[in-house]
Write an enzyme that holds these catalytic residues in place. Structure first.
Site, PDB file in Angstrom:
ATOM      1  N   SER A 117      35.086   9.927 103.833  1.00 34.10           N
ATOM      2  CA  SER A 117      34.609  11.083 104.769  1.00 34.10           C
ATOM      3  C   SER A 117      35.597  12.152 105.490  1.00 34.10           C
ATOM      4  CB  SER A 117      33.413  11.455 105.749  1.00 34.10           C
ATOM      5  OG  SER A 117      33.002  12.301 106.392  1.00 34.10           O
ATOM      6  N   TYR A 141      30.295   8.011 113.338  1.00 36.62           N
ATOM      7  CA  TYR A 141      30.517   8.426 112.010  1.00 36.62           C
ATOM      8  C   TYR A 141      32.017   8.719 111.411  1.00 36.62           C
ATOM      9  CZ  TYR A 141      29.768  10.012 106.702  1.00 36.62           C
ATOM     10  OH  TYR A 141      30.213  10.407 106.054  1.00 36.62           O
ATOM     11  N   LYS A 145      33.277   5.051 108.257  1.00 40.30           N
ATOM     12  CA  LYS A 145      33.703   5.792 107.395  1.00 40.30           C
ATOM     13  C   LYS A 145      35.628   4.466 107.191  1.00 40.30           C
ATOM     14  CE  LYS A 145      30.769   6.880 105.714  1.00 40.30           C
ATOM     15  NZ  LYS A 145      30.072   6.892 104.115  1.00 40.30           N
TER      16      LYS A 145
END
Ligand code: UDP
Length: 329
Positions: A117, A141, A145
């Site tokens: 991402s 998040y 990643k």
């Protein structure tokens, strides 16, 4: 030989499944259906319902399918939720990836393409963002990643795994041929929320922040069509199967649009007025995120084909208008 796709019932995953199936690949899809939908996967694709953190389940899939490569989408993907439940993100995203890599290596499978991402970069020091720029995630998040990328790096050093980490900017749109699209519950993404206003499902769209240092004061993002992302996964898989070395690669359109520009585009395309409610900034939102996509072109030969604003919004509108409740009747 088959390609194993984890998270193949999710938004980007299901578009990749359709794209690879259309190219004649034999596929096996694994999904726990926590956020994905069985109806997003073609009937005739081998489907295994289960969790990638379950080693016994995954070993069973690798025993049943002669897998030559993996495309790994299965992960939790909501920034806001990751800040409220960070340990769940470590469990699902890192725990799941660890078990997947262990099971792959135990079965002699050493190539993996996976969803990373733009959230790995955090607040950019320059735009467009290049793959060599610093990675300083500002949310959990993005941190998971980035840690997934690093896990693969060390698994390469020790075990010869080869990977392509595809760092998506804002995935959007719906399959140009129809049939599948975006369905999150709750929905938090800008384009589906604006289209819910056009569809009469919500009264107005909130604009989070009007005082950013951008031309119209609202955040600028790089919106890339999900079919273009799907093709990039196919190209990355083929790159690895032909012996390519590990890479981290941005996927975006290369152009930025503000929140107000997105709302205006939806007005133009749907003919709906789209009332707006100006709200304070949303925590953690950088002002501008735009990808440099030179590396994707150089390494994979990838160019976005359907990521211009009209195609993105028209395809998303075609899906949302006909599926106001997503895959639920
Ligand atoms: N946004 C907004 N109103 C909404 C949802 C999103 O103004 O109801 C803004 C958000 O602040 C961001 C952009 O739209 O600048 C894209 O947000 P989204 O959640 O779709 O994707 P993100 O950029 O967080 O990955």
């Amino acid at each position: 030989m088959a390609i194993l796709i984890t998270g193949g019932a999710g938004y980007v995953g299901s578009h990749a499944v359709h794209a690879l199936a259309a190219c004649g690949y034999k596929l096996a899809v694994v999904d726990n259906l926590s956020t994905g939908f069985r109806a997003a996967v073609p009937e005739d694709v081998h489907f295994y319902e289960g969790d990638i953190r379950d080693r016994v389940f995954l070993d069973g899939v690798f025993a049943a399918e002669p897998v030559e490569g993996v495309i790994h989408f299965a992960a939790s993907s909501q920034v806001g939720e990751s800040m409220v439940h960070p340990l769940r993100y470590y469990d699902n995203n890192l725990g799941g990836t660890r078990v997947l890599l262990e099971s792959m290596l135990a079965h002699g499978v050493k190539t993996i393409v996976f969803s990373s991402s733009a959230a790995v970069y955090g607040e950019p020091q320059q735009v467009p963002i290049r793959e060599t720029d610093p990675t300083n995630p500002t949310n959990c998040y993005g941190e998971t990643k980035l840690a997934m990328e690093r896990m693969m790096h060390w698994a390469e050093a020790a075990h010869g795994l080869r990977y392509v980490a595809l760092r998506y900017f804002n995935a959007c749109g719906a399959r140009m041929e129809g049939g599948i699209g975006e369905a999150h519950d709750p929905e938090t993404h800008l384009i589906p929320l604006i289209l819910q206003v056009a569809n009469g499902q919500r009264p107005q769209i909130a604009v989070f922040g009007t005082d950013y240092p951008t031309p119209d004061g609202t955040c600028v993002r790089d919106y890339v069509h999900v079919d273009d992302l799907a093709q990039a996964h196919r190209l990355a898989l083929e790159y690895l199967l032909h012996g390519g070395k590990s890479q981290c690669i941005n996927l975006g359109s290369g152009s930025g649009f503000s929140v107000r520009e997105m709302i205006d585009a939806v007005r133009r395309i749907t003919g709906h007025a789209i009332p707006v409610s100006e709200q304070p900034r949303r925590a953690g939102d950088p002002a501008v995120l735009v990808a440099s996509i030179e590396k994707a072109a150089a390494v994979l030969g990838w160019q976005p084909q359907c990521s211009d604003l009209e195609q993105v919004i028209a395809s998303a509108w075609a899906w949302h208008r006909t599926h106001p409740n997503g895959y639920r009747e």
